[in-house]
Write a protein that holds these residues in place. Structure first.
Motif, PDB file in Angstrom:
ATOM      1  N   SER A 367       0.714  -1.328  -0.002  1.00 45.99           N
ATOM      2  CA  SER A 367      -0.067  -0.097   0.047  1.00 45.99           C
ATOM      3  C   SER A 367       0.871   1.222   0.015  1.00 45.99           C
ATOM      4  CB  SER A 367      -0.889  -0.115   1.099  1.00 45.99           C
ATOM      5  OG  SER A 367      -0.138  -0.313   2.302  1.00 45.99           O
ATOM      6  N   LYS A 368       2.097   1.119   0.439  1.00 50.29           N
ATOM      7  CA  LYS A 368       3.024   2.267   0.519  1.00 50.29           C
ATOM      8  C   LYS A 368       3.925   2.470  -0.710  1.00 50.29           C
ATOM      9  CE  LYS A 368       3.351   1.733   5.379  1.00 50.29           C
ATOM     10  NZ  LYS A 368       3.598   0.189   5.672  1.00 50.29           N
ATOM     11  N   GLU A 369       4.721   1.426  -1.311  1.00 46.27           N
ATOM     12  CA  GLU A 369       5.331   1.552  -2.147  1.00 46.27           C
ATOM     13  C   GLU A 369       4.934   1.110  -3.731  1.00 46.27           C
ATOM     14  OE1 GLU A 369       9.721   0.542  -0.698  1.00 46.27           O
ATOM     15  OE2 GLU A 369       8.297  -0.643   0.304  1.00 46.27           O
ATOM     16  N   GLU A 370       5.123   1.748  -4.601  1.00 51.54           N
ATOM     17  CA  GLU A 370       4.881   1.488  -6.102  1.00 51.54           C
ATOM     18  C   GLU A 370       5.769   0.193  -6.609  1.00 51.54           C
ATOM     19  OE1 GLU A 370       4.620   3.896  -9.794  1.00 51.54           O
ATOM     20  OE2 GLU A 370       4.390   5.553  -8.030  1.00 51.54           O
ATOM     21  N   LYS A 371       5.187  -0.584  -7.368  1.00 50.23           N
ATOM     22  CA  LYS A 371       5.833  -1.754  -8.030  1.00 50.23           C
ATOM     23  C   LYS A 371       6.463  -2.680  -6.868  1.00 50.23           C
ATOM     24  CE  LYS A 371       7.722   0.913 -12.059  1.00 50.23           C
ATOM     25  NZ  LYS A 371       8.800   1.244 -12.687  1.00 50.23           N
ATOM     26  N   GLU A 373       5.663  -5.782  -4.132  1.00 50.65           N
ATOM     27  CA  GLU A 373       4.588  -6.667  -3.533  1.00 50.65           C
ATOM     28  C   GLU A 373       5.158  -7.134  -2.401  1.00 50.65           C
ATOM     29  OE1 GLU A 373       4.288  -9.545  -6.711  1.00 50.65           O
ATOM     30  OE2 GLU A 373       2.411  -8.628  -7.468  1.00 50.65           O
ATOM     31  N   GLU A 374       4.263  -7.497  -1.068  1.00 51.89           N
ATOM     32  CA  GLU A 374       4.937  -7.799   0.327  1.00 51.89           C
ATOM     33  C   GLU A 374       4.179  -8.749   0.740  1.00 51.89           C
ATOM     34  OE1 GLU A 374       5.343  -3.960   1.813  1.00 51.89           O
ATOM     35  OE2 GLU A 374       3.406  -4.090   2.652  1.00 51.89           O
ATOM     36  N   GLU A 375       4.596  -9.503   1.915  1.00 48.38           N
ATOM     37  CA  GLU A 375       3.957 -10.261   2.781  1.00 48.38           C
ATOM     38  C   GLU A 375       4.833 -10.467   4.105  1.00 48.38           C
ATOM     39  OE1 GLU A 375       3.796 -14.424   1.828  1.00 48.38           O
ATOM     40  OE2 GLU A 375       5.730 -14.427   0.646  1.00 48.38           O
ATOM     41  N   VAL A 376       4.081 -10.763   5.095  1.00 47.61           N
ATOM     42  CA  VAL A 376       4.897 -10.664   6.193  1.00 47.61           C
ATOM     43  C   VAL A 376       5.243 -12.363   6.714  1.00 47.61           C
ATOM     44  CG1 VAL A 376       4.774 -10.423   8.720  1.00 47.61           C
ATOM     45  CG2 VAL A 376       3.703  -8.797   7.294  1.00 47.61           C
ATOM     46  N   ILE A 377       6.455 -12.423   6.913  1.00 48.45           N
ATOM     47  CA  ILE A 377       6.968 -13.810   7.229  1.00 48.45           C
ATOM     48  C   ILE A 377       7.479 -13.944   8.406  1.00 48.45           C
ATOM     49  CG2 ILE A 377       8.271 -15.878   6.422  1.00 48.45           C
ATOM     50  CD1 ILE A 377       7.828 -15.327   3.550  1.00 48.45           C
ATOM     51  N   LEU A 378       6.822 -14.614   9.498  1.00 49.18           N
ATOM     52  CA  LEU A 378       7.440 -14.541  10.767  1.00 49.18           C
ATOM     53  C   LEU A 378       7.662 -13.289  11.276  1.00 49.18           C
ATOM     54  CD1 LEU A 378      10.017 -17.590  10.482  1.00 49.18           C
ATOM     55  CD2 LEU A 378       7.607 -17.659  11.519  1.00 49.18           C
ATOM     56  N   GLY A 379       6.749 -12.311  11.132  1.00 48.71           N
ATOM     57  CA  GLY A 379       7.046 -10.991  11.735  1.00 48.71           C
ATOM     58  C   GLY A 379       7.814 -10.135  10.926  1.00 48.71           C
ATOM     59  N   VAL A 380       8.435 -10.520   9.830  1.00 43.33           N
ATOM     60  CA  VAL A 380       9.232  -9.774   9.084  1.00 43.33           C
ATOM     61  C   VAL A 380       8.732  -9.365   7.715  1.00 43.33           C
ATOM     62  CG1 VAL A 380      11.666  -9.602   7.921  1.00 43.33           C
ATOM     63  CG2 VAL A 380      11.524 -10.787  10.148  1.00 43.33           C
ATOM     64  N   VAL A 381       8.599  -8.111   7.150  1.00 45.96           N
ATOM     65  CA  VAL A 381       8.131  -7.651   6.103  1.00 45.96           C
ATOM     66  C   VAL A 381       9.006  -8.032   5.251  1.00 45.96           C
ATOM     67  CG1 VAL A 381       7.165  -6.130   4.536  1.00 45.96           C
ATOM     68  CG2 VAL A 381       6.937  -5.931   7.125  1.00 45.96           C
ATOM     69  N   VAL A 382       8.620  -9.092   3.959  1.00 47.56           N
ATOM     70  CA  VAL A 382       9.387  -9.600   2.729  1.00 47.56           C
ATOM     71  C   VAL A 382       8.835  -9.060   1.767  1.00 47.56           C
ATOM     72  CG1 VAL A 382      10.036 -11.725   1.457  1.00 47.56           C
ATOM     73  CG2 VAL A 382      10.177 -11.704   4.059  1.00 47.56           C
ATOM     74  N   LYS A 383       9.859  -8.429   0.689  1.00 45.73           N
ATOM     75  CA  LYS A 383       9.153  -7.625  -0.607  1.00 45.73           C
ATOM     76  C   LYS A 383       9.923  -8.369  -1.799  1.00 45.73           C
ATOM     77  CE  LYS A 383       9.165  -3.427   2.143  1.00 45.73           C
ATOM     78  NZ  LYS A 383       9.648  -1.922   2.036  1.00 45.73           N
ATOM     79  N   GLU A 384       8.993  -8.109  -2.893  1.00 45.90           N
ATOM     80  CA  GLU A 384       9.475  -8.460  -4.136  1.00 45.90           C
ATOM     81  C   GLU A 384       9.313  -7.064  -4.991  1.00 45.90           C
ATOM     82  OE1 GLU A 384       7.950 -11.952  -6.175  1.00 45.90           O
ATOM     83  OE2 GLU A 384       9.378 -13.324  -4.933  1.00 45.90           O
ATOM     84  N   TYR A 385      10.092  -6.999  -5.924  1.00 49.23           N
ATOM     85  CA  TYR A 385      10.076  -5.613  -6.805  1.00 49.23           C
ATOM     86  C   TYR A 385      10.008  -6.203  -8.171  1.00 49.23           C
ATOM     87  CZ  TYR A 385      12.126  -4.101  -2.335  1.00 49.23           C
ATOM     88  OH  TYR A 385      12.218  -3.690  -1.155  1.00 49.23           O
ATOM     89  N   ASN A 386       8.967  -5.476  -8.976  1.00 48.72           N
ATOM     90  CA  ASN A 386       8.677  -5.620 -10.257  1.00 48.72           C
ATOM     91  C   ASN A 386       9.747  -4.699 -11.215  1.00 48.72           C
ATOM     92  OD1 ASN A 386       6.888  -7.810 -10.089  1.00 48.72           O
ATOM     93  ND2 ASN A 386       5.581  -6.061  -9.285  1.00 48.72           N
TER      94      ASN A 386
END
Ligand SMILES: O=C(O)CCC(=O)C(=O)O
Ligand SMILES: [Fe+2]
Length: 386
Positions: A367-371, A373-386
């Motif tokens: 919701s914050k960064e363009e391009k 995608e993210e998910e929370v894994i064990l309390g840590v935000v993990v991101k992927e970038y397009n």
């Protein structure tokens, strides 16, 4: 060849546990095949001549780590490199060009000289660990298009598992390679990183003991060219922008361009091939252990430039992880308290969750960064970038 003992008698073999029998079988067949196991020579393709937007990376000369003064200077260079590009080259790492070429030849043979039936036997059995072959088309990339990447992953305890026939005559070499990556290259880098944070020199090394149970692995990887339609649908992305799951990734430089890092100014820059150099970066685990001092750099792989477009892209890597039971809590400034540490995920928790979710399409647009995608894994935000 170091192993010259004679084979045990059939009577004696029956007294051995199945695991010992398996290990022995691996060793014995190794002895039989070393005299006959020929390895086709691997000739690397030429590097690209296209003018690409190259990243400017520091070059760390590992031979300078032999003296205390050299280590001090290198530690500063590593901190500087990590704070700017997040990737650096390593030279004088102790492997000759000929030894490195042999590993690429072994990697090539692992994909080209093993038929699909045998590959099935050595395919990974669990979604939480990379082990053996990962066939193509197992990860989602974009618009239903899946990857064209084949892996063969070898745990650093090389002889604990069985390998396809073409590898059996090269297990000594692969074992030496794993040990060299781990106890020479990785350990030197981890010491420099600890020194760079004014921490006891062996603090990270002690979390990465070679003998401990864990998933530090040699990985052979081959990317196959894709159809023009798939290139359009994925905007030429072969491996999406990501940070690495483990602590340190050692990439043995290879000539097919396509690897890019996301620079701090927001631009993607290519990593240039340097013959017999290593391309090194740190992953999520160093970020967690260092309390954000060493941040991972986002990188991806895109379709190679025009003059290499139709070529297969062969890679040899060492993916280092802490030992399975290490808790991923900060030892840096503002180090985790005892109770925080007790709640932190272990290396094995982290690796299993990350590996299992990777490429499943479970990420959602940020919701914050363009391009992103993210998910929370064990309390840590993990991101992927397009
Ligand atoms: O193929 C490459 O050059 C990089 C691969 C990579 O980033 C990875 O496997 O994590
Ligand atoms: Fe990566």
């Amino acid at each position: 060849m170091s192993n010259t003992s004679t084979a045990p008698s059939p009577f004696f073999r029956r007294l051995l546990s199945p695991l010992t029998r398996l290990r022995l079988a691996n060793k014995l067949s190794f002895r039989r095949l070393t005299t006959t196991g020929a390895l086709p020579e691997y000739v690397p393709p030429p590097a690209t001549t296209e003018p690409l937007d190259w990243a400017e990376l520091a070059i760390i000369d590992l031979s300078k780590a032999n003296t205390p003064e050299g280590c001090k200077a290198l530690a500063e260079e590593v901190v500087q490199a990590m704070n700017t590009q997040g990737f650096f080259y390593v030279i004088n790492h102790g492997y000759t060009l000929e030894q490195t070429r042999r590993m690429f030849a072994i990697a090539s043979s692992t994909f080209d000289d093993v038929d699909s039936e045998e590959k099935k036997i050595y395919m990974g059995k669990s979604p939480t660990v990379y082990e053996g072959y990962k066939p193509r088309q197992t990860w989602q990339i974009e618009q239903g298009v899946t990857d064209q990447i084949e892996h063969y992953n070898i745990n650093h305890a090389v002889r604990e598992r069985m390998h396809p026939h073409v590898l059996r005559s090269h297990l000594d070499e692969i074992e030496n390679f794993a040990r060299h990556n781990h106890t020479h290259i990785l350990f030197t880098i981890l010491r420099l990183m600890a020194m760079g944070m004014q921490l006891p020199e062996d603090i990270f090394v002690d979390m990465h003991r070679f003998e401990a149970t864990g998933e530090s692995s040699v990985r052979f990887m081959k990317y196959y060219p894709r159809s023009p339609e798939e290139e359009v649908q994925t905007k030429n992305v072969w491996l999406k922008g990501h940070t690495d799951i483990g602590s340190i990734t050692i990439l043995w430089s290879q000539p097919i361009s396509g690897l890019q890092i996301l620079s701090r100014d927001g631009g993607w820059r290519y990593i240039k091939h340097i013959e017999n150099a290593l391309v090194v970066n740190s992953g999520d685990v160093m970020q967690l252990l260092s309390g954000n001092f060493y941040k991972p750099t986002i990188h991806r792989v895109i379709q190679p430039p025009k003059d290499q477009e139709r070529l297969e892209r062969l890679g040899v890597f060492y993916f280092a992880m802490a030992a399975d039971d290490v808790r991923l809590a900060s030892v840096g400034a503002g180090a985790a308290s005892k109770s925080e540490k007790a709640q932190a995920p272990t290396m094995s928790d982290w690796r299993k969750e990350r590996t299992e979710r990777y490429g499943t399409g479970s990420m959602r647009p940020s919701s914050k960064e363009e391009k992103v995608e993210e998910e929370v894994i064990l309390g840590v935000v993990v991101k992927e970038y397009n």
